[in-house]
Design a protein around this motif. Structure first.
Motif, mmCIF file in Angstrom:
data_model
loop_
_atom_site.group_PDB
_atom_site.id
_atom_site.type_symbol
_atom_site.label_atom_id
_atom_site.label_comp_id
_atom_site.label_asym_id
_atom_site.label_seq_id
_atom_site.Cartn_x
_atom_site.Cartn_y
_atom_site.Cartn_z
ATOM 1 N N ALA A 52 23.571 2.607 -132.412
ATOM 2 C CA ALA A 52 24.290 1.356 -132.660
ATOM 3 C C ALA A 52 23.338 0.165 -132.688
ATOM 4 N N ASN A 83 29.627 -7.866 -127.093
ATOM 5 C CA ASN A 83 30.133 -8.681 -128.199
ATOM 6 C C ASN A 83 29.534 -10.081 -128.262
ATOM 7 N N ALA B 162 30.701 5.988 -132.937
ATOM 8 C CA ALA B 162 30.148 4.688 -133.309
ATOM 9 C C ALA B 162 30.361 3.634 -132.231
ATOM 10 N N GLY B 233 37.478 -7.553 -137.026
ATOM 11 C CA GLY B 233 36.445 -6.638 -137.512
ATOM 12 C C GLY B 233 36.814 -5.200 -137.207
ATOM 13 N N SER B 234 35.848 -4.322 -137.390
ATOM 14 C CA SER B 234 36.130 -2.911 -137.175
ATOM 15 C C SER B 234 36.395 -2.633 -135.695
ATOM 16 N N THR B 236 35.764 -0.039 -134.064
ATOM 17 C CA THR B 236 34.719 0.749 -133.404
ATOM 18 C C THR B 236 33.359 0.071 -133.495
ATOM 19 N N ASP B 237 33.369 -1.213 -133.824
ATOM 20 C CA ASP B 237 32.128 -1.980 -133.820
ATOM 21 C C ASP B 237 31.987 -2.623 -132.441
ATOM 22 N N ARG B 238 30.896 -2.301 -131.754
ATOM 23 C CA ARG B 238 30.720 -2.852 -130.410
ATOM 24 C C ARG B 238 30.668 -4.373 -130.417
ATOM 25 N N ASN B 240 32.452 -6.390 -132.051
ATOM 26 C CA ASN B 240 33.746 -7.017 -132.318
ATOM 27 C C ASN B 240 34.099 -7.995 -131.188
#
Lengths: 305, 577
Positions: A52, A83, B162, B233-234, B236-238, B240
């Motif tokens: 990631a 975040n 992800a 946003g997605s 599974t996007d950290r 976010n």
């Protein structure tokens, strides 16, 4: 003068590049990483995390990517605060540090200069001794002693202030006093020394002979030259106040950048370490430039070259 | 800061701030005599005014909190994120449990699972299938109903590689979850999660797990509102940014009001919560104070109802001056040393056991720690879900005699010939004191000379990972109230073992215990496993932590719980009249 400034600013670029490069590689050789904890994450999770944040790529590739990002003003994501970006963390915390540092400087100059001038003007009187002793005490008492004492007195005993936090204007008083007092002590000692040197010079005797009052001599003739050592000290001191406020921020629970800077090193939050180091380096370089300019302005014997 | 009008002027004087009487100073100054004396008069006047203003009797946060049912508690370090699926530390749960609620919740006294979003559940297939019946009145903070699909979405999100959710392996209890997370299976339909209708959630487990419901009370099992996440946003996007004030949609008894990073997280009672009638607090301020001394001063200044911790040096003074405010609660957390079994000397089980016996735990607890900690002769703290490893308390002299005998049997009589050993701890005053005390105990009683060394925390973790240590200070806290939460870490396949010790017999006993529903049989299997662990001594338990903190008497319903969890809906404030 403009050429001088332009040249100095240009010189900054390689300095910052060296600092970023050295920091980037040094932190990677420090044992541990951003994702280690008492409860170890599983190998799959670690792999996912590294993917990631692109930590699975070769180091040189990460380095060039990072440099590219920085050139576009993007300091990257924080590894510990999922975040938040480093830009956001700095935008959030730097103003707090600047405010604290600015107030502390006001306290430092407001207390230190008069105390030093007074001590020099009344040299070897009890006033001088009191002022010098106070300054000596100020130099010796560290912030982590003075801070809690002020809190015990004014927050816990008299309930006049909060013991910690950064909410209202009143919350600025004790931290600014604590941080300012230590620097006030240095400034008082430097001012006294500088003033004494100037007060012994011929042009002061001339002014006196012409009948200038003591007040005029001190404020109009001697002060400008007398505070030169203070100005030279202020450059590094300002940088120190702004970057080294970690202790004060911890004592008073102030959400400043100093704490973020130190914690990021413990957390191995690589991008936050790099971002703060870069910022502080730039600040120190700029402050030194400002000090040089002020010195030339104050001292006619110096020239830009 | 409000200056009080009622305070007598001589108050400041009594406190040693010089003469605060303004008229005296002004008159003297006007005479123009003794100028330097007047300077000091003026300065005293100034300080006097500041002190005077400072004497104002303002309402403290605690007082206003008592009036308005707003709890001010400190939670130590600031949270890294309010996304329950990315939470890493135990402290995160203390904030997240105000904002989210899982299928089950916790009993406020002993934390056993009680109905949460699920009003009831059936266990079928010999403990393999859990069917949860969700209550129709459960709502998200935006008014949407909380559905079975929300839970299914949340679990899928956690298991998606992800997102890199640190605690995703907790969900391996569900059949197929491990394969999906390890990317051996791409089809999520193969995972044992089904939502046949909005009110029914069926979870099929990989194997029967009696502690399953208890384990659900971890942040990683909380539901999330996928639609509101995806607005930012997605899912599974950290990176976010959904978990922020104004965006975060939760389903807990409180909703997120503000988050001043590095300062406080503010939550207010959620009118949408299904059990809002029970919730008595109007809000909670989670103060994120890093320094324990700073925290204690804030408590004394009336800014906190309770602290997260208390510096050991303050225990005595609270015991004497405010014993009613000092709390020493039990905690499922053990301080122990890991031994590196690949090191010469420590390969010998006799040496390891001798070192363990050579520690006078009572002395450490009574003379160094002084916070009610329990000497640990087993790894699992006593009373972990009805399980207590039976320890025969022998006196320390007898232990030392046995230890010396074991050393001699190992070929190192009086410690002679033992290869050099280093004890590594992460830098901390208490860890140093304990390490040095133990160094001296081993030298004095066993003749074993060791070196002690300290490193910064993250570096010791690297030493642990790479095996670059002989003896390493460690600690372990339970994620849920069950002996498995402790004993599982020394299984052969555990990612937290780090000692080089493995025992098929130990693994088998734990596997059997994990699948046995009868409490007595289960405990017997745990006991068997723990006896194996202690006999092989790849670790030396030293003491079981306690949770030492101070709390105002106005806080009601704050029970001593083993995980320091406190369901906020049963907490309230009551000022003494």
């Amino acid at each position: 003068m403009l050429r001088f400034i332009a040249r100095r600013l240009l010189e900054t670029v390689p300095v910052l590049l060296i600092i970023v490069t050295a920091t980037f590689f040094m932190i990677r050789f420090v044992p541990g990483g951003p994702f280690t904890s008492e409860k170890a994450v599983s190998p799959e999770v670690l792999r996912n995390l590294e993917r990631a944040y692109h930590l699975d790529q070769p180091l040189w590739r990460q380095y060039t990517t990072y440099l590219g990002q920085v050139l576009h003003g993007d300091l990257g994501p924080s590894f510990k605060y999922p975040n938040r970006t480093v830009n956001e963390i700095i935008a959030d915390k730097l103003p707090v540090s600047l405010e604290l540092g600015g107030l502390a400087l006001v306290v430092a100059l407001g207390l230190g200069l008069p105390l030093g001038v007074l001590a020099a003007a009344r040299r070897n009187t009890w006033l001088d001794y009191v002022a010098s002793t106070t300054a000596m005490l100020g130099v010796c008492v560290p912030t982590f002693v003075l801070g809690p004492i002020l809190v015990l007195l004014f927050a816990i005993h008299f309930h006049g202030f909060n013991a910690s936090g950064w909410y209202g204007p009143a919350d600025r008083v004790l931290p600014a006093l604590t941080l300012g007092c230590v620097y006030a002590a240095y400034i008082a000692r430097l001012t006294r020394g500088g003033m004494l040197e100037i007060l012994g010079q011929d042009y002061i005797r001339t002014a006196r002979a012409k009948g200038a009052s003591e007040l005029q001599i001190v404020l109009r003739h001697a002060l400008r030259g007398g505070i030169l050592p203070v100005v030279a000290f202020l450059g590094p001191a300002t940088a120190g106040i702004l970057t080294g406020s970690f202790v004060i921020e911890t004592i008073f629970q102030i959400p400043g950048l100093g704490r973020e800077f130190v914690n990021s090193a413990f957390n191995r939050d690589y991008t936050v370490i790099l971002g703060t180091v870069l910022l502080y380096a730039a600040m120190i370089v700029l402050l030194n430039l400002v000090v040089d300019l002020v010195q030339v302005w104050l001292n006619p014997r110096l020239k830009f070259e | 800061m409000a200056a009080s009008q009622t305070l007598p002027a001589d108050h400041a004087d009594q406190r040693g701030f010089g003469n605060p009487d303004p008229s005296a100073a002004v008159i003297r100054a006007s005479r123009g005599k003794a100028r330097s004396v007047n300077f000091w008069r003026s300065l005293f006047l100034l300080v006097g005014v500041v002190a005077f203003a400072g004497c104002g009797k303002r309402e403290t946060l605690v007082e206003s909190g008592n009036r308005t049912q707003v709890l001010h508690r400190s939670v130590g370090q600031d949270l890294k994120d309010l996304d329950p699926h990315l939470a890493t530390t135990a402290a995160d749960y203390n904030v997240l449990s105000a904002l989210f609620e899982g299928l089950v919740a916790e009993d406020p006294v002993d934390l056993h699972p009680v109905p949460g979003v699920a009003a009831s559940w059936d266990v079928t297939d010999g403990g393999l299938t859990y069917t949860f019946h969700l209550r129709p009145e459960a709502r998200w903070s935006n008014g949407d109903p909380v559905t079975a699909q929300d839970f299914a979405n949340a679990f899928k999100r956690v298991l998606t590689p992800a997102l890199a959710a640190p605690n995703a392996p907790a969900l391996y209890l569900i059949r197929g979850a491990e394969d999906f997370h390890k990317e051996r299976e791409k089809d999520f339909a193969k995972v044992g999660i089904a939502a046949p209708d909005a009110r029914t959630l069926r979870l099929t487990l990989a194997h029967p797990t009696p502690s399953f419901l208890s384990q659900l009370n971890q942040a990683v099992w909380f539901p999330v509102h996928l639609a509101s996440i995806e607005k930012n946003g997605s899912a599974t996007d950290r990176a976010n940014t959904w978990a922020r004030p104004g965006r975060l949609v939760g389903n807990g008894p409180f909703r997120l009001e503000a988050w001043l990073t590095g300062q406080e997280i503010v939550v207010t009672k959620a009118a949408t919560y299904w059990d809002a009638a029970t919730v008595r607090l109007a809000g909670i301020h989670f103060h994120t104070i890093e320094g324990v001394d700073t925290e204690e001063r804030a408590y004394r200044a009336g800014q906190l109802h309770l602290t997260d911790a208390l510096p050991a040096g303050k225990i005595d003074s609270y015991q004497q001056e405010a014993p009613g405010q000092l709390r020493i609660d039990p905690l499922l957390n053990t301080f122990f040393y890991r031994l590196n079994l690949t090191r010469p000397g420590l390969r010998s089980v006799q040496v390891r056991r001798a070192l363990s016996l050579g520690i006078d735990r009572n002395a450490i607890v009574a003379k160094i720690l002084r916070g009610g900690q329990l000497p640990a002769r087993a790894f699992t703290p006593p009373g972990t879900a009805s399980y207590t490893f039976p320890v025969t308390a022998t006196d320390h002299a007898a232990e030392v005699a046995t230890a010396r005998q074991l050393l001699a049997e190992a070929g190192y009589p009086d410690g002679k010939g033992l290869p050099p050993i280093e004890l590594l701890y992460n830098t901390s005053e208490n860890h140093r004191l304990i390490a040095e005390a133990i160094q001296e105990m081993w030298r004095r009683d066993l003749g074993v000379e060791i070196r002690v060394a300290s490193q910064e925390f993250n570096s010791t973790l690297e030493a642990r990972r790479s095996g670059a240590y002989d003896i390493l200070r460690s600690s372990w806290s339970a994620d849920y109230i069950d002996p498995a939460s402790f004993l599982d870490i020394f299984r052969s396949d555990s990612g937290n073992n780090f000692t080089g010790w493995s025992s098929p017999e130990y693994d088998a006993a734990l596997t059997a215990a994990g699948r046995t529903a009868v409490p007595a049989e289960r405990n017997a299997l745990f006991q068997k496993a723990e006896a194996l662990l202690l006999a092989a001594a790849p670790i030396i338990p030293v003491y079981h932590y306690t949770h030492v903190f101070v709390i105002r008497p106005e806080v009601k319903g704050w029970n001593p719980t083993l995980l320091d969890h406190h369901p906020y809906k049963t907490v309230w404030l009551e000022a003494a009249r």
